[in-house]
Design a protein around this motif. Structure first.
Motif, PDB file in Angstrom:
ATOM      1  N   ASP A  62       0.815  -1.177  -0.010  1.00  0.00           N
ATOM      2  CA  ASP A  62      -0.156   0.172   0.246  1.00  0.00           C
ATOM      3  C   ASP A  62       0.901   1.270   0.014  1.00  0.00           C
ATOM      4  N   LEU A  63       1.996   1.295   0.686  1.00  0.00           N
ATOM      5  CA  LEU A  63       2.743   2.651   0.840  1.00  0.00           C
ATOM      6  C   LEU A  63       3.485   2.794  -0.455  1.00  0.00           C
ATOM      7  N   CYS A  64       4.038   1.703  -1.276  1.00  0.00           N
ATOM      8  CA  CYS A  64       4.537   1.765  -2.500  1.00  0.00           C
ATOM      9  C   CYS A  64       3.810   1.751  -3.693  1.00  0.00           C
ATOM     10  N   GLY A  65       2.397   1.303  -3.605  1.00  0.00           N
ATOM     11  CA  GLY A  65       1.570   1.310  -4.760  1.00  0.00           C
ATOM     12  C   GLY A  65       1.878   0.324  -5.799  1.00  0.00           C
ATOM     13  N   LEU A  66       2.491  -0.861  -5.329  1.00  0.00           N
ATOM     14  CA  LEU A  66       2.816  -1.953  -5.949  1.00  0.00           C
ATOM     15  C   LEU A  66       1.659  -2.998  -6.006  1.00  0.00           C
ATOM     16  N   THR A  67       1.995  -3.877  -7.286  1.00  0.00           N
ATOM     17  CA  THR A  67       0.955  -5.232  -7.158  1.00  0.00           C
ATOM     18  C   THR A  67       1.548  -6.074  -6.156  1.00  0.00           C
ATOM     19  N   ASP A  68       0.874  -7.234  -5.652  1.00  0.00           N
ATOM     20  CA  ASP A  68       1.411  -8.350  -4.864  1.00  0.00           C
ATOM     21  C   ASP A  68       2.677  -9.015  -5.508  1.00  0.00           C
ATOM     22  N   GLY A  69       2.313  -9.261  -7.040  1.00  0.00           N
ATOM     23  CA  GLY A  69       3.652  -9.793  -7.616  1.00  0.00           C
ATOM     24  C   GLY A  69       4.653  -9.041  -7.754  1.00  0.00           C
ATOM     25  N   ASN A  70       4.647  -7.692  -8.208  1.00  0.00           N
ATOM     26  CA  ASN A  70       5.673  -6.734  -8.276  1.00  0.00           C
ATOM     27  C   ASN A  70       6.474  -6.574  -7.034  1.00  0.00           C
ATOM     28  N   LEU A  71       5.684  -6.450  -6.114  1.00  0.00           N
ATOM     29  CA  LEU A  71       6.234  -6.132  -4.700  1.00  0.00           C
ATOM     30  C   LEU A  71       6.997  -7.486  -4.363  1.00  0.00           C
TER      31      LEU A  71
END
Length: 120
Positions: A44-53
């Protein structure tokens, strides 16, 4: 010409592992949380998708910059990420180089020989 004094704009200290936008966001997020952050919080803090994170966490962990702990909170899986001592040191070093980039961009840090004393 690897001497920084000879090539002030080479920015050798910009660590490519840290310099990628998503990984920089992850490390910045973790910098103030000594106990780490959960996967969902980082997402949520970084605005990434689960896969990307997940992929960026893997890269940072393989580089020794973060520790990843997997466990459970109640019956739910929980992944916690936190900076390692090496990760904190490299992040601090990286920030110092970024500060130099800002100084150079503003003309505050270095005079280039042969330019009549004008800032770089």
């Amino acid at each position: 010409m690897s001497d920084r004094k000879e090539a002030p704009f080479a920015f050798e200290g910009l660590d490519r592992v840290l310099h990628e936008k998503a990984r920089l966001g992850i490390l910045t997020s973790l910098a103030d949380y000594h106990e780490g952050l959960g996967f969902g919080e980082l997402r949520d803090l970084c605005g990434l998708t689960d896969g990307n994170l997940s992929r960026h966490i893997q890269i940072l962990e393989e580089a020794g910059l973060i520790d990843v702990t997997k466990g459970f909170e109640g019956r739910r899986p929980h992944t916690n990420c936190k900076l390692t001592a090496e990760g904190r040191r490299r992040f601090d070093d990286y920030l110092a180089v970024l500060e130099q980039v800002l100084l150079l961009a503003r003309g505050d840090a270095v005079k280039v020989p042969g330019t009549n004393g004008k800032p770089a």
